[in-house]
Design a protein around this motif. Structure first.
Motif, PDB file in Angstrom:
ATOM      1  N   TRP A  23       0.835  -1.211   0.000  1.00  0.00           N
ATOM      2  CA  TRP A  23       0.000   0.000   0.000  1.00  0.00           C
ATOM      3  C   TRP A  23       0.864   1.252   0.000  1.00  0.00           C
ATOM      4  O   TRP A  23       0.523   2.242  -0.638  1.00  0.00           O
ATOM      5  N   PRO A  28      -2.886   3.983  -2.734  1.00  0.00           N
ATOM      6  CA  PRO A  28      -4.182   3.931  -3.433  1.00  0.00           C
ATOM      7  C   PRO A  28      -5.251   4.856  -2.847  1.00  0.00           C
ATOM      8  O   PRO A  28      -6.321   4.990  -3.435  1.00  0.00           O
ATOM      9  N   ARG A  73     -14.224   2.981   2.066  1.00  0.00           N
ATOM     10  CA  ARG A  73     -13.834   2.036   1.014  1.00  0.00           C
ATOM     11  C   ARG A  73     -15.015   1.743   0.080  1.00  0.00           C
ATOM     12  O   ARG A  73     -14.838   1.574  -1.125  1.00  0.00           O
ATOM     13  N   ARG A  76     -15.284   4.485  -2.416  1.00  0.00           N
ATOM     14  CA  ARG A  76     -14.234   4.390  -3.431  1.00  0.00           C
ATOM     15  C   ARG A  76     -14.609   3.321  -4.455  1.00  0.00           C
ATOM     16  O   ARG A  76     -14.497   3.525  -5.651  1.00  0.00           O
ATOM     17  N   SER A 127      -8.035   3.335   5.328  1.00  0.00           N
ATOM     18  CA  SER A 127      -7.722   3.911   4.011  1.00  0.00           C
ATOM     19  C   SER A 127      -7.567   5.433   4.079  1.00  0.00           C
ATOM     20  O   SER A 127      -8.200   6.164   3.322  1.00  0.00           O
ATOM     21  N   SER A 750      -4.094  -4.375  -6.280  1.00  0.00           N
ATOM     22  CA  SER A 750      -4.727  -4.249  -4.968  1.00  0.00           C
ATOM     23  C   SER A 750      -6.232  -4.348  -5.106  1.00  0.00           C
ATOM     24  O   SER A 750      -6.825  -3.767  -6.030  1.00  0.00           O
ATOM     25  N   GLN A 753      -8.349  -1.238  -5.493  1.00  0.00           N
ATOM     26  CA  GLN A 753      -8.567  -0.590  -6.788  1.00  0.00           C
ATOM     27  C   GLN A 753      -9.547  -1.366  -7.666  1.00  0.00           C
ATOM     28  O   GLN A 753      -9.758  -1.006  -8.820  1.00  0.00           O
TER      29      GLN A 753
END
Ligand code: ANZ
Ligand code: ZN
Length: 828
Positions: A23, A28, A73, A76, A127, A750, A753
């Motif tokens: 990471w 990310p 998350r 995202r 994150s 990852s 993504q």
């Protein structure tokens, strides 16, 4: 790692190390301003309260970060550009007290703890966009806190006044009303709070009382309800009237009271002013002056809560003057007492003992008359000692007599007062101005110079920040005045206006000032030219979800709302409220009790992480309950979480189809479960039912295992689809194992993504149901239909069925009763 794990599972700590590094390399979670400014992607601003750096993270942090990460998350995955920053609220007393004990500088503790917490947060796998990290105790940050203070002052919203303030004798500093607990003790140290007369800085929060109150209506649905109510109560809106009485002995001298019951004016038998208000000293006659002064010294020692308590024996001093009641010309004695507060309403009340319990207690203690003016059907308060506060029929009330509607009574009284020019209807707020100066070291210095010839002079903008002088250890000891006063070289400056000798203001700002605007600073934390970039505020604001503890339900949220409104009126932003949605998480408790050192029931986060791994601790916290409920660590099973995560991980090992295998060729039953889980997860995350999301992922894991063991095994593309879905959903809670799974499934770099899987509507439809068609109550046909078929469609299908057509023959249809999706009854 035990032998058994070695054969069947993964090593949690090893994969933590691996993915932390990955990471770091990938970065990310960095928010892209350009994507939002250009409109290329829709924004989501996810905010969780930044911590105070006291020691390492604890279970409470672990819970809130775990919850917060689900939504961040998720957004995202759904294609939003997500801003998810983190920093430290790093000024404040604990570091200062530690520095005094240890002979150190507060910065030493503060920044050491920040590094510890930073490492823990990273390991915890949240994150956050670390490029936006900030600390409120950095000069680059508090420079702008000071700049904002000066802006507020320019707007007339920061000012100094002398008044009785809350004083903590232990911390040796003033406290805002908000920092005094309901039992009259200091929020920080628990000492009994007293009053002192001091000149202090205030922010004029009252200028926004009405708007702060009104906007709560719009937040009612998107904020946790009890928080909205806490805000409402704190602002405390009361409708009533100002009523002006003349003082008989001082023609031309008026006293104005605030009352919520102007309709009871005919029952006012005395007046009470706050003993510690300037008004009492102005009114008192010479004979009574000494008693008032002696009494006032006692009053200052009591907290507001004590003073307002109905249980407290009533005390007071007659001031030797009388007030003339504007509705009937009656002269009533004026008293001073502590049960009236100097800084609420006008600091004076008309006492109506028959209908207000505190007034009645006072009347009985001082042997003052009690006159009932509202007959509620209850016994006369003069006899019972119990005031009647409800509605009833007005008596002995001149023009109100005979009326029995309270609202009408209040309106009639206000009309009468307005006619005579002796009063008006008004709205009063409990909210006070925010006392922001503190006599402590570890905060942002107030950027003002006091000059004997020019008075208060703001430090010019280009000389900001006013940095703290170097003080440590014993220099910081509280002595009733700010320790900054001891730094003479720092204090003595040339006046920025006239150049003559002058002195710096030695107070620092309440740390709530720092946290009232940090979410603006995250937008451009390194900007050396401005507090924040208005264009970025326009693009990213307001915050889409704020998650934090209940303990900040009143203070911090109110102050942040106030700052937002002031900045809007300064033209820097266009939105009215900073937090579009607010969620407060429950607490982590143990064995039914709050964790505490004295109970010895504390759970150490570090120990839990070492034993179970980050993923299992996070999963346990999210799965335990809905976010707003408490979690009892004695009732949860991190061991069970570990077991489940291993089960999920093993699925990824069993997938043998290629990453591009077409799921449409796979097992439809499993596909239905997968797609139903995706759709439900969307709705559940958006409704903050994160614990149910976990439950649904568990079900999907079970269904997948069954499919592998019974059907086409790991080669079925539907199995791959299910396991990929598990990895993506699980990554919101248990990011490390999800990354492992994603990699095993042949994807890179990852799972963070990955794109959210699209729920296929066709697979969401439940299998068909059988509809029965009857004619005169006899079954003539069975039709296979969709469970969500409309009544019209079902009727149409039924009447077109060949068997039904034949059975009806040429008889006219008189009535069709449809009970979709299962029954059609035709009457011929
Ligand atoms: C006369 C009266 C008659 C009242 C009656 C009440 C009942 P809220 O609702 O909290 O705004 N009050 C006004 N200023 C005060 C002060 N500085 N300290 C203590 N009490 C104060 O309460 C408003 C009522 O509290 C006012 O209405 C006043 O008492 C009292 F049957 O006036 B009332
Ligand atoms: Zn000057």
């Amino acid at each position: 790692m035990s032998e058994r794990d070695e054969q069947t599972g993964y090593d949690a700590h090893a994969i933590e190390q691996k993915w932390l590094q990955a990471w770091d390399d990938l970065d990310p979670f960095r928010a892209d301003d350009a994507a939002v400014l250009s409109g290329e992607r829709e924004k989501r601003y996810a905010l969780t309260m930044f911590p105070y750096p006291s020691g390492d993270l604890h279970m409470g942090h672990a819970e809130v970060f775990a919850l917060h990460d689900v939504i961040s998350r998720y957004w995202r995955f759904r294609g939003y550009e997500v801003l998810n920053p983190m920093g430290w609220d790093s000024f404040g007393l604990p570091a200062e007290n530690a520095a005094i004990r240890g002979g150190e500088h507060p910065a030493t503790y503060t920044y050491a703890n920040i590094e510890t917490q930073f490492e823990s947060m990273k390991r915890y796998g949240v994150s956050f966009d670390w490029s936006r990290r900030l600390h409120t105790s950095d000069p680059e940050y508090y420079r702008w806190t000071q700049w904002l203070f000066l802006k507020f002052r320019e707007q007339g919203l920061a000012y100094r006044k002398n008044s009785p303030v809350n004083w903590c004798p232990n911390d040796q500093t003033v406290l805002a009303n908000e920092q005094v607990l309901a039992d009259g003790t200091c929020e920080r140290c628990g000492a009994e709070v007293t009053k002192r007369e001091l000149t202090q800085w205030y922010f004029k929060t009252t200028a926004y009382a009405q708007e702060l109150y009104d906007c709560l209506d719009d937040l009612q649905d998107s904020w946790i309800g009890k928080v909205v109510n806490a805000q409402r109560n704190w602002i405390g809106r009361s409708e009533g009237a100002h009523v002006t009485f003349e003082v008989a002995e001082r023609p031309g001298h008026d006293i104005t009271v605030f009352t919520t019951r102007p309709d009871t004016l005919w029952g006012a038998t005395f007046m009470v002013v706050a003993a510690d208000a300037a008004l009492a000293a102005e009114l008192v006659d010479d004979e009574q002056r000494a008693s008032l002064e002696a009494y006032r010294d006692d009053v200052r020692k009591a907290s507001d809560i004590d003073r307002l308590s109905t249980d407290r024996p009533k005390t007071g001093v007659f001031l030797g003057v009388h007030a003339i009641n504007p509705v009937n010309g009656e002269q009533i004695p004026v008293w001073a007492s502590d049960y009236v507060l100097a800084d609420y309403g006008t600091g004076a009340v008309m006492a109506v003992p028959a209908h207000d319990q505190r007034d009645l207690d006072f009347a009985r203690a001082m042997d003052l008359p009690v006159r009932r003016v509202v007959d509620t059907g209850e016994d006369d308060p003069a006899e019972t000692g119990v005031a009647t506060a409800g509605a009833g029929t007005y008596v002995s009330s001149g023009p109100l007599d005979g009326l029995s509607d309270k609202e009408a009574g209040i309106r009639a009284a206000i009309d009468l007062l307005e006619e005579r020019g002796r009063g008006t209807g008004t709205v009063n707020f409990r909210l006070r101005d925010w006392l922001l100066s503190r006599q402590r070291y570890w905060g942002a210095p107030i950027p003002i110079v006091h000059c004997p010839s020019c008075g208060e002079v703001p430090v010019p903008e280009d000389q900001l920040p006013v940095e703290l002088p170097e003080l440590r250890g014993a220099d910081l000891k509280p002595k009733g005045t700010s320790p900054l006063g001891g730094a003479r070289e720092w204090v003595e400056v040339d006046c920025p206006a006239c150049g003559g000798p002058a002195e710096r203001d030695t107070d620092t700002m309440d740390t709530f000032v720092d946290s009232s605007w940090y979410f603006f600073r995250y937008l451009s934390p390194r900007d050396a030219t401005q507090a924040f970039d208005p264009a970025l505020a326009q693009a990213w604001g307001p915050i889409d979800l704020y998650i934090g503890g209940d303990e900040h339900a009143v203070l911090h949220l109110l102050y942040a709302r106030f700052f937002t409104k002031v900045l809007r009126d300064a033209g820097l932003i266009s939105w009215d409220e900073p937090f579009s949605a607010y969620l407060s998480q429950g607490k982590v408790i143990n064995n039914g009790r709050k964790m505490s050192k004295s109970l010895g029931n504390g759970i150490n986060l570090g120990d839990q992480l070492a034993e179970f791994g980050v993923d299992a601790v996070r999963l346990t916290l999210v799965f335990a309950s809905p976010p707003e409920d408490n979690i009892d660590w004695a009732d949860v099973s991190p061991v069970g979480s570990v077991r489940f995560l291993q089960r999920a991980w093993r699925l990824a090992n069993d997938v043998t189809s290629a990453p591009d295998a077409d799921p449409a060729t796979g097992d439809v039953a499993l596909r239905r479960v997968t797609h139903r889980t995706i759709r439900d997860a969307e709705q559940l995350v958006e409704g903050y039912r994160f614990n149910v999301v976990v439950a649904r992922v568990m079900e999907l894991v079970n269904a997948t295992r069954k499919a592998i063991d019974s059907g086409a095994g790991g080669a079925d593309p539907a199995v791959r689809e299910a396991v990929e879905t598990v990895a993506i959903l699980l990554s919101m809670v248990a990011p490390y194992v999800a990354e492992e799974m994603w990699e095993l499934l042949g994807h890179a770099p990852s799972v963070a993504q990955a794109a959210w899987p699209l729920a296929d509507e066709a697979l969401l439809v439940e299998e068909s149901v059988i509809a029965v068609v009857q004619i005169q109550g006899k079954v003539k046909a069975r039709l296979e239909v969709a469970p969500d078929i409309s009544a019209a469609d079902l009727e149409h299908l039924a009447l077109a069925d060949p068997n039904v057509v034949a059975a009806i023959a040429d008889r006219p249809v008189r009535k069709v009763v449809v009970r979709e999706p299962k029954l059609v009854n035709v009457v011929v």
